[in-house]
Scaffold this motif. Structure first.
Motif, PDB file in Angstrom:
ATOM      1  N   ILE A   1       0.837  -1.209   0.000  1.00  0.00           N
ATOM      2  CA  ILE A   1       0.000   0.000   0.000  1.00  0.00           C
ATOM      3  C   ILE A   1       0.865   1.250   0.000  1.00  0.00           C
ATOM      4  N   ALA A   2       0.512   2.179  -0.873  1.00  0.00           N
ATOM      5  CA  ALA A   2       1.089   3.526  -0.872  1.00  0.00           C
ATOM      6  C   ALA A   2      -0.069   4.509  -0.717  1.00  0.00           C
ATOM      7  N   PHE A   3       0.231   5.680  -0.198  1.00  0.00           N
ATOM      8  CA  PHE A   3      -0.796   6.684   0.055  1.00  0.00           C
ATOM      9  C   PHE A   3      -0.539   7.912  -0.805  1.00  0.00           C
ATOM     10  N   SER A   4      -1.607   8.425  -1.392  1.00  0.00           N
ATOM     11  CA  SER A   4      -1.547   9.641  -2.193  1.00  0.00           C
ATOM     12  C   SER A   4      -2.305  10.733  -1.449  1.00  0.00           C
ATOM     13  N   GLU A   5      -1.553  11.651  -0.853  1.00  0.00           N
ATOM     14  CA  GLU A   5      -2.156  12.744  -0.071  1.00  0.00           C
ATOM     15  C   GLU A   5      -2.680  13.827  -1.012  1.00  0.00           C
ATOM     16  N   GLU A   6      -3.932  14.210  -0.832  1.00  0.00           N
ATOM     17  CA  GLU A   6      -4.538  15.276  -1.634  1.00  0.00           C
ATOM     18  C   GLU A   6      -4.687  16.519  -0.768  1.00  0.00           C
ATOM     19  N   GLN A   7      -3.725  17.407  -0.885  1.00  0.00           N
ATOM     20  CA  GLN A   7      -3.699  18.646  -0.114  1.00  0.00           C
ATOM     21  C   GLN A   7      -3.235  19.776  -1.032  1.00  0.00           C
ATOM     22  N   PRO A   8      -3.764  20.991  -0.873  1.00  0.00           N
ATOM     23  CA  PRO A   8      -4.736  21.395   0.140  1.00  0.00           C
ATOM     24  C   PRO A   8      -6.176  21.040  -0.205  1.00  0.00           C
ATOM     25  N   GLY A   9      -6.458  20.744  -1.493  1.00  0.00           N
ATOM     26  CA  GLY A   9      -7.834  20.461  -1.887  1.00  0.00           C
ATOM     27  C   GLY A   9      -7.988  19.046  -2.400  1.00  0.00           C
ATOM     28  N   ILE A  10      -9.209  18.539  -2.318  1.00  0.00           N
ATOM     29  CA  ILE A  10      -9.512  17.211  -2.821  1.00  0.00           C
ATOM     30  C   ILE A  10      -9.560  17.260  -4.355  1.00  0.00           C
ATOM     31  N   LEU A  11      -9.146  16.181  -5.007  1.00  0.00           N
ATOM     32  CA  LEU A  11      -8.929  16.192  -6.450  1.00  0.00           C
ATOM     33  C   LEU A  11     -10.001  15.459  -7.251  1.00  0.00           C
ATOM     34  N   ASP A  12     -11.011  14.915  -6.604  1.00  0.00           N
ATOM     35  CA  ASP A  12     -12.044  14.124  -7.284  1.00  0.00           C
ATOM     36  C   ASP A  12     -11.408  12.865  -7.882  1.00  0.00           C
ATOM     37  N   THR A  13     -12.207  12.068  -8.579  1.00  0.00           N
ATOM     38  CA  THR A  13     -11.709  10.762  -9.018  1.00  0.00           C
ATOM     39  C   THR A  13     -10.656  10.871 -10.113  1.00  0.00           C
ATOM     40  N   GLY A  14     -10.887  11.734 -11.095  1.00  0.00           N
ATOM     41  CA  GLY A  14      -9.933  11.856 -12.195  1.00  0.00           C
ATOM     42  C   GLY A  14      -8.628  12.488 -11.767  1.00  0.00           C
ATOM     43  N   GLY A  15      -8.731  13.618 -11.083  1.00  0.00           N
ATOM     44  CA  GLY A  15      -7.531  14.277 -10.602  1.00  0.00           C
ATOM     45  C   GLY A  15      -6.784  13.438  -9.581  1.00  0.00           C
ATOM     46  N   GLY A  16      -7.539  12.728  -8.748  1.00  0.00           N
ATOM     47  CA  GLY A  16      -6.912  11.864  -7.751  1.00  0.00           C
ATOM     48  C   GLY A  16      -6.155  10.713  -8.385  1.00  0.00           C
ATOM     49  N   LEU A  17      -6.744  10.116  -9.422  1.00  0.00           N
ATOM     50  CA  LEU A  17      -6.062   9.024 -10.107  1.00  0.00           C
ATOM     51  C   LEU A  17      -4.802   9.526 -10.803  1.00  0.00           C
TER      52      LEU A  17
ATOM     53  N   ALA B   1      -3.389  12.185 -19.375  1.00  0.00           N
ATOM     54  CA  ALA B   1      -2.407  13.248 -19.586  1.00  0.00           C
ATOM     55  C   ALA B   1      -2.982  14.399 -20.398  1.00  0.00           C
ATOM     56  N   ALA B   2      -4.018  14.148 -21.195  1.00  0.00           N
ATOM     57  CA  ALA B   2      -4.595  15.192 -22.038  1.00  0.00           C
ATOM     58  C   ALA B   2      -5.648  16.021 -21.319  1.00  0.00           C
ATOM     59  N   LEU B   3      -5.954  15.687 -20.088  1.00  0.00           N
ATOM     60  CA  LEU B   3      -7.010  16.386 -19.355  1.00  0.00           C
ATOM     61  C   LEU B   3      -6.421  17.480 -18.474  1.00  0.00           C
ATOM     62  N   PRO B   4      -7.239  18.462 -18.097  1.00  0.00           N
ATOM     63  CA  PRO B   4      -6.708  19.609 -17.346  1.00  0.00           C
ATOM     64  C   PRO B   4      -6.119  19.198 -16.003  1.00  0.00           C
ATOM     65  N   ALA B   5      -5.158  19.958 -15.542  1.00  0.00           N
ATOM     66  CA  ALA B   5      -4.574  19.712 -14.229  1.00  0.00           C
ATOM     67  C   ALA B   5      -5.579  20.054 -13.137  1.00  0.00           C
ATOM     68  N   GLY B   6      -5.352  19.499 -11.958  1.00  0.00           N
ATOM     69  CA  GLY B   6      -6.199  19.803 -10.821  1.00  0.00           C
ATOM     70  C   GLY B   6      -7.326  18.805 -10.646  1.00  0.00           C
ATOM     71  N   ALA B   7      -8.407  19.264 -10.028  1.00  0.00           N
ATOM     72  CA  ALA B   7      -9.526  18.384  -9.694  1.00  0.00           C
ATOM     73  C   ALA B   7     -10.451  18.195 -10.887  1.00  0.00           C
ATOM     74  N   PHE B   8     -10.793  16.941 -11.169  1.00  0.00           N
ATOM     75  CA  PHE B   8     -11.809  16.644 -12.179  1.00  0.00           C
ATOM     76  C   PHE B   8     -12.301  15.224 -11.968  1.00  0.00           C
ATOM     77  N   SER B   9     -13.507  14.971 -12.443  1.00  0.00           N
ATOM     78  CA  SER B   9     -14.120  13.659 -12.319  1.00  0.00           C
ATOM     79  C   SER B   9     -13.695  12.757 -13.470  1.00  0.00           C
TER      80      SER B   9
END
Length: 234
Positions: free
Chosen positions: A74-90, A184-192
């Motif tokens: 298991i590895a952990f991906s910290e989302e700070q300061p804001g949550i990134l939604d499913t697409g941005g988080g992945l 890689a073709a999608l905008p940076a930051g939070a997105f679904s």
């Protein structure tokens, strides 16, 4: 080699109300086992060598809870300061997932599958023309689900969104296989991940894999109670 898996666990769990006031939703229990462990149990049984769990709300509790778990790695991906939604988080987790050329498995931690292995269903349906393959169940097999459905399934396995229709016959269960290159073709930051799915729909590369088992939507207190009654002491 089996796929790496991304387990989404960063959400606030607001639909759970008071149940998530002092803990993250993935650590809520059904029949004596946390939702997060149940998702990771799926990944372990499928032979996934590595899991990335994304963190935001009360992430330290999740780290502590999983400190003694050895499989999958298991590895952990910290989302700070804001949550990134499913697409941005992945996308943020890709360096930790190290997916290579093959697909990545993603699992929502607020879902319980009954009567089948959704990972086996996805693997059996994967093909070279697929960009993303979503595990589905018929609406009538979706316990605790009250919405109008997500997709229509074409004879060749391609998906079509519900759109303006009053209902659609299939529900996405929160398990999928997908290629991560298009992120890689999608905008940076939070997105679904819906944004990725829409692009794949336009390309004819979004497919569905209906499973023979049941599924419980454990995103609300009512769903949690239904899951508890369904699983009993198992």
């Amino acid at each position: 080699m089996a796929e790496p898996v991304m387990v989404f666990a960063a959400g606030f769990g607001t639909r759970m109300g008071a149940l998530t006031a002092d803990r993250p939703k993935p650590l809520l229990e059904v029949a004596g086992r946390s939702l997060l462990d149940r998702a990771l149990d799926r990944a372990e049984a499928a032979g996934c060598p590595r899991a990335v769990v994304n963190l935001h709300y009360r992430g330290a509790q999740i780290r502590d809870h999983l400190a003694g778990r050895t499989a999958p790695e298991i590895a952990f991906s910290e989302e700070q300061p804001g949550i990134l939604d499913t697409g941005g988080g992945l996308r943020a987790a890709l360096p930790l997932l190290r997916p290579g050329a093959g697909p990545v498995l993603t699992l929502n931690s607020d879902a319980i599958w009954t009567g089948e292995d959704p990972v086996a269903t996805l693997r059996a349906a994967w093909g070279p023309q697929v960009g993303a393959l979503l595990h589905l169940v018929p609406r009538e097999a979706a316990i605790g689900y009250t919405r109008p459905g997500d997709f229509f399934l074409e004879p060749d396995g391609r998906l079509r969104r519900r759109g303006a229709a009053a209902t659609a016959p299939y529900v996405f269960t929160g398990a999928q296989l997908l290629l991560t290159g298009p992120l890689a073709a999608l905008p940076a930051g939070a997105f679904s991940l819906n944004l990725l799915w829409d692009r794949l729909l336009d390309e004819g590369r979004l497919f569905g894999a209906p499973g023979p088992g049941g599924w419980i939507d454990v995103g609300t207190p009512e769903g949690l109670a239904l899951a508890e009654r369904t699983l009993g002491g198992a």
